[in-house]
Design a protein around this motif. Structure first.
Motif, PDB file in Angstrom:
ATOM      1  N   THR A 151      38.591  92.250  60.956  1.00  0.00           N
ATOM      2  CA  THR A 151      38.568  92.855  62.290  1.00  0.00           C
ATOM      3  C   THR A 151      37.150  92.888  62.847  1.00  0.00           C
ATOM      4  O   THR A 151      36.909  92.548  64.009  1.00  0.00           O
ATOM      5  CB  THR A 151      39.143  94.280  62.236  1.00  0.00           C
ATOM      6  N   ASN A 197      36.101  89.415  63.883  1.00  0.00           N
ATOM      7  CA  ASN A 197      36.778  89.008  65.113  1.00  0.00           C
ATOM      8  C   ASN A 197      36.143  89.659  66.330  1.00  0.00           C
ATOM      9  O   ASN A 197      35.972  89.029  67.383  1.00  0.00           O
ATOM     10  CB  ASN A 197      38.261  89.359  65.045  1.00  0.00           C
ATOM     11  N   LEU A 198      35.811  90.947  66.206  1.00  0.00           N
ATOM     12  CA  LEU A 198      35.167  91.646  67.312  1.00  0.00           C
ATOM     13  C   LEU A 198      33.795  91.056  67.605  1.00  0.00           C
ATOM     14  O   LEU A 198      33.399  90.912  68.766  1.00  0.00           O
ATOM     15  CB  LEU A 198      35.054  93.136  66.983  1.00  0.00           C
ATOM     16  N   SER A 199      33.075  90.734  66.549  1.00  0.00           N
ATOM     17  CA  SER A 199      31.755  90.138  66.738  1.00  0.00           C
ATOM     18  C   SER A 199      31.871  88.798  67.447  1.00  0.00           C
ATOM     19  O   SER A 199      31.103  88.484  68.370  1.00  0.00           O
ATOM     20  CB  SER A 199      31.077  89.954  65.377  1.00  0.00           C
ATOM     21  N   ALA A 210      34.347  87.837  69.381  1.00  0.00           N
ATOM     22  CA  ALA A 210      34.797  88.063  70.750  1.00  0.00           C
ATOM     23  C   ALA A 210      33.634  88.487  71.641  1.00  0.00           C
ATOM     24  O   ALA A 210      33.511  88.048  72.793  1.00  0.00           O
ATOM     25  CB  ALA A 210      35.894  89.139  70.768  1.00  0.00           C
ATOM     26  N   GLN A 243      46.617  92.540  71.810  1.00  0.00           N
ATOM     27  CA  GLN A 243      45.577  92.291  70.815  1.00  0.00           C
ATOM     28  C   GLN A 243      44.331  91.699  71.467  1.00  0.00           C
ATOM     29  O   GLN A 243      43.202  92.059  71.110  1.00  0.00           O
ATOM     30  CB  GLN A 243      46.114  91.349  69.736  1.00  0.00           C
ATOM     31  N   GLN A 244      44.520  90.802  72.433  1.00  0.00           N
ATOM     32  CA  GLN A 244      43.374  90.185  73.092  1.00  0.00           C
ATOM     33  C   GLN A 244      42.625  91.175  73.974  1.00  0.00           C
ATOM     34  O   GLN A 244      41.396  91.109  74.082  1.00  0.00           O
ATOM     35  CB  GLN A 244      43.834  88.982  73.908  1.00  0.00           C
ATOM     36  N   ARG A 276      42.398  94.415  73.358  1.00  0.00           N
ATOM     37  CA  ARG A 276      41.677  95.303  72.452  1.00  0.00           C
ATOM     38  C   ARG A 276      40.488  94.631  71.789  1.00  0.00           C
ATOM     39  O   ARG A 276      39.524  95.288  71.414  1.00  0.00           O
ATOM     40  CB  ARG A 276      42.650  95.850  71.404  1.00  0.00           C
ATOM     41  N   SER A 277      40.541  93.308  71.635  1.00  0.00           N
ATOM     42  CA  SER A 277      39.419  92.589  71.034  1.00  0.00           C
ATOM     43  C   SER A 277      38.353  92.225  72.062  1.00  0.00           C
ATOM     44  O   SER A 277      37.290  91.728  71.700  1.00  0.00           O
ATOM     45  CB  SER A 277      39.912  91.315  70.336  1.00  0.00           C
ATOM     46  N   ALA A 281      38.746  89.957  74.519  1.00  0.00           N
ATOM     47  CA  ALA A 281      38.777  88.530  74.839  1.00  0.00           C
ATOM     48  C   ALA A 281      39.227  88.251  76.272  1.00  0.00           C
ATOM     49  O   ALA A 281      39.085  87.124  76.750  1.00  0.00           O
ATOM     50  CB  ALA A 281      39.701  87.793  73.874  1.00  0.00           C
TER      51      ALA A 281
END
Length: 305
Positions: A70, A73-75, A77, A131-132, A134-135, A137
């Motif tokens: 997680t 992925n955040l990094s 994004a 999900q996108q 929240r990330s 994106a």
């Protein structure tokens, strides 16, 4: 615990070799080992079961691996978002109903903006787009209320009428409204559990009771529409998606004794960091939705804020 330790652990769970991790992220093997040891020390628990011959995570290791993914992925994004901003790209997420209807008008309006941004559309399910969002994106997102995201205040909405459709050769001549029991007797095309229409349709035809005919499942609105066109069965769909086929007689709208509630699509996310650009594109989205609904009043209704 720090990000570099999590990064090393994430790649170790994927590559299962200290040396391969070192080669991948450009470190020495002892440096990778030190990061993993430091991560375990910070948590106070072993993350790998070193009694096993093969690479094996402990229970705590599996939990940390999920969080490590997680964080990475955040990094990614965030890095992508900053690069995207520099390149004047803008990303809009929308459920299939939008991209198949007024999204086309919105795309055209954006392309006519003087020196406007390059816009990417991501069409997906509520689950995918949630999900996108929240990330980080997406810059803007349009989903149905079932997505579980707070809606933007003063946002317009678009109501899509839901109805049953099928090819004439699949259902024969229908002279009166069909009951849920009669619908259940037909070959049906159903939605995945992630769809907002899964529950209402399954409850209406009482799928848990019995299945007297074929049951097919599509993983998206576009796939379900294709299955209807090809004659796999009847399905409950946002009728706007198949308006042309209904008007030409390729498909028929089935009258029913019980109506399904319309789906309400609203904006749930606006990128505040790009305020001026977002406000301009949001205004175009409102115009596009209202124009499209006005031109297709039979199956779509526009609701101002």
């Amino acid at each position: 615990m720090n990000f570099k330790q999590l990064e090393a652990f994430y790649w170790l769970t994927r590559l299962k070799s200290y040396q391969r991790v070192a080669d991948h992220i450009g470190l020495t093997q002892p440096a990778v080992s030190a990061r993993i040891s430091g991560l375990e020390a910070s948590f106070g628990v072993p993350l790998m079961d070193r009694t096993q011959a093969e690479f094996t995570l402990t229970e705590q290791g599996h939990e940390v691996a999920e969080y490590a993914e997680t964080f990475l992925n955040l990094s990614e994004a965030l890095t992508s978002r900053l690069r995207t901003k520099q390149k004047k790209r803008y990303t809009i997420g929308a459920v299939g109903m939008v991209t198949k209807t007024w999204g086309v008008t919105l795309r055209r309006k954006i392309s006519q903006m003087p020196e406007g941004p390059l816009v990417d559309f991501h069409s997906g399910s509520n689950v995918d787009l949630r999900q996108q969002v929240r990330s980080g994106a997406l810059d803007m997102a349009f989903v149905t209320g079932e997505a579980g995201l707070p809606q933007i205040q003063n946002s317009f909405s678009v109501l899509y009428r839901i109805g049953w459709v099928a090819r004439p050769d699949v259902v024969g001549e229908v002279t009166r409204p069909l009951t849920p029991d009669e619908l259940r007797e037909l070959p049906l095309i159903l939605y995945p559990h992630s769809s907002p229409l899964f529950g209402p349709v399954a409850d209406l035809v009482e799928e848990t009771k019995r299945r007297p005919n074929a049951r097919h499942t599509g993983n998206s609105l576009g796939t379900i529409c294709d299955l209807v066109r090809l004659g796999y069965g009847a399905s409950a769909v946002p009728l706007a998606a198949l308006e042309q086929e209904i008007s030409t007689g390729m498909l028929v709208e089935l009258p029913t004794t019980v109506q399904l509630a319309p789906l309400d699509v609203r904006c749930v996310h606006l990128n505040k960091a790009r305020k001026a650009q977002t406000e301009e594109i949001f205004a175009l989205a409102r115009q596009a939705a209202e124009e499209w609904a006005t031109a297709h009043p039979r199956y779509v209704a526009f609701r101002p804020a």
